[in-house]
Design a protein around this motif. Structure first.
Motif, short mmCIF file in Angstrom:
data_model
loop_
_atom_site.label_atom_id
_atom_site.label_comp_id
_atom_site.label_asym_id
_atom_site.label_seq_id
_atom_site.Cartn_x
_atom_site.Cartn_y
_atom_site.Cartn_z
N UNK A 175 32.24 46.02 45.98
CA UNK A 175 32.12 46.00 44.52
C UNK A 175 32.32 47.39 43.92
N UNK A 178 35.98 47.76 43.59
CA UNK A 178 36.49 46.95 42.48
C UNK A 178 36.20 47.64 41.15
N UNK A 200 37.85 36.20 39.88
CA UNK A 200 36.49 36.70 39.99
C UNK A 200 35.71 35.91 41.05
N UNK A 204 34.17 37.54 44.63
CA UNK A 204 32.72 37.56 44.86
C UNK A 204 32.27 36.46 45.80
N UNK A 217 29.97 31.43 49.35
CA UNK A 217 29.34 30.73 48.23
C UNK A 217 30.43 30.39 47.26
N UNK A 218 31.01 29.24 47.40
CA UNK A 218 32.13 28.84 46.54
C UNK A 218 31.64 28.18 45.27
N UNK B 18 30.22 42.54 39.13
CA UNK B 18 30.64 41.63 40.20
C UNK B 18 29.43 41.02 40.90
N UNK B 19 28.43 41.84 41.15
CA UNK B 19 27.24 41.34 41.83
C UNK B 19 26.54 40.28 40.98
N UNK B 21 27.96 38.33 38.81
CA UNK B 21 28.78 37.12 38.84
C UNK B 21 28.51 36.33 40.12
N UNK B 22 28.37 37.05 41.22
CA UNK B 22 28.09 36.38 42.49
C UNK B 22 26.73 35.71 42.45
N UNK B 25 26.72 32.58 40.38
CA UNK B 25 27.37 31.42 41.00
C UNK B 25 26.51 30.84 42.11
#
Lengths: 218, 101
Positions: A175, A178, A200, A204, A217-218, B18-19, B21-22, B25
């Motif tokens: 990250x 990124x 995104x 991730x 983790x989809x 980004x973290x 967002x992860x 989800x």
């Protein structure tokens, strides 16, 4: 390389898979290449943006080469080559990775010496090489790979990606790279790959946490 | 092309986008606040420089959504990492009306 695989479906980036993860990373690499191309233009005019160039090289060395190409060379390509010994497409890709590393070294040396024109030449060469390389992978190799890999192989590859991203690279590195790529995009007016929700999600998807046995983790 | 140096909190926040967002989800189903948190993080990350009032408000919102940056019981390493990072960002945000450092 023959382009006779248009009949194969394109990489399905709505699904997290061994190849869609890499295609997502390609979009970030293309983002950095666009910024690098802008830096090359400035360098050719005698104005080498040293700090930005150092950041770009850090992303290219760490994210693009060590992590992304590492996933390809150490995990994906061997899985394909195990099915088809002497598999031609991966040999071509490996050779282009070697060319790319030489150009990264050349950029680094030019930067250290303050050689704006030399940096511009190496940067342009790297941008052209990687853009073509990514096109071949996305449009040909990954389509083939998508057909070759069964669900169990895919899961094993994704688990191996997690080891690279979180164990080998260190938690947070992915990250952080990124974020640097995004800063460069902002500086040079380049579109940010992660603004696309699908990209995104791919960027991730690989998680270092052991949520059960599934690394993804989809 | 912009070349203005960014404040420290922006550099801290950038990877957290980004973290967040992860985490949203993965955990958004059982912890809906995480989805909102990811949106707030993205908004703050893309916010205009110098808008201290907005930054301060978003910083407060980060605290609200994370229960004062305290992970829930049994939260995974990613959640801990995210909350820790956001706490540092919130602490580094200038107060509303403050001069930009």
């Amino acid at each position: 390389m023959p382009s006779c695989h248009d009949h194969l479906p394109p990489v399905d980036c709505d699904r997290v898979s061994a190849v869609s993860i890499l295609s997502g990373e390609h979009r970030v690499i293309l983002q950095v290449l666009a910024a690098l191309e802008a830096m090359a233009v400035r360098s050719a005019a005698g104005d080498l943006p040293a700090a930005d160039a150092r950041d770009a090289l850090e992303v290219l060395r760490t994210f693009a080469d060590k992590c992304h190409h590492g996933k390809e060379e150490d995990i994906l390509f061997p899985a394909l080559e195990a099915q088809v010994p002497g598999f031609g497409p991966t040999q071509v890709m490996r050779a282009e990775h070697v060319e790319g590393r030489a150009l990264i070294r050349a950029m680094g040396e030019a930067l250290a010496a303050g050689g704006a024109a030399t940096f511009a030449d190496a940067a342009r060469g790297y941008v052209d090489l990687l853009r073509a390389h990514i096109g071949k992978e996305d449009d040909i190799l990954f389509r083939i790979a998508q057909e070759m890999l069964g669900p169990e192989q895919d899961a094993a590859i994704l688990d191996a990606y997690r080891r690279i991203e979180h164990d080998d690279m260190g938690d947070g590195t992915h990250f952080r790279m990124l974020a640097i790529a995004d800063r460069l995009a902002g500086t040079y007016g380049v579109a940010r790959a992660s603004d696309d929700a699908q990209t995104m999600a791919l960027l991730t998807a690989v998680c270092g946490c052991r949520h059960g046995a599934n690394p993804i983790h989809a | 092309m912009t070349t203005t140096a960014s404040p420290v909190w922006r550099d801290q926040l950038a990877p957290l986008r980004y973290l967040a967002a992860k985490v949203a989800r993965v955990h958004g189903g059982s912890h809906p606040a995480m989805a909102t948190l990811a949106e707030v993080v993205a908004t703050l990350a893309d916010s205009q420089a110098g808008d201290h009032a907005a930054h301060a408000a978003l910083g407060r919102r980060l605290g609200e959504l994370t229960g004062g940056f305290r992970p829930w019981s049994g939260a995974c390493a990613s959640v801990h990492q995210l909350f820790l990072g956001l706490a540092a960002v919130a602490a580094a945000l200038p107060a509303a009306g403050a001069e930009q450092a």
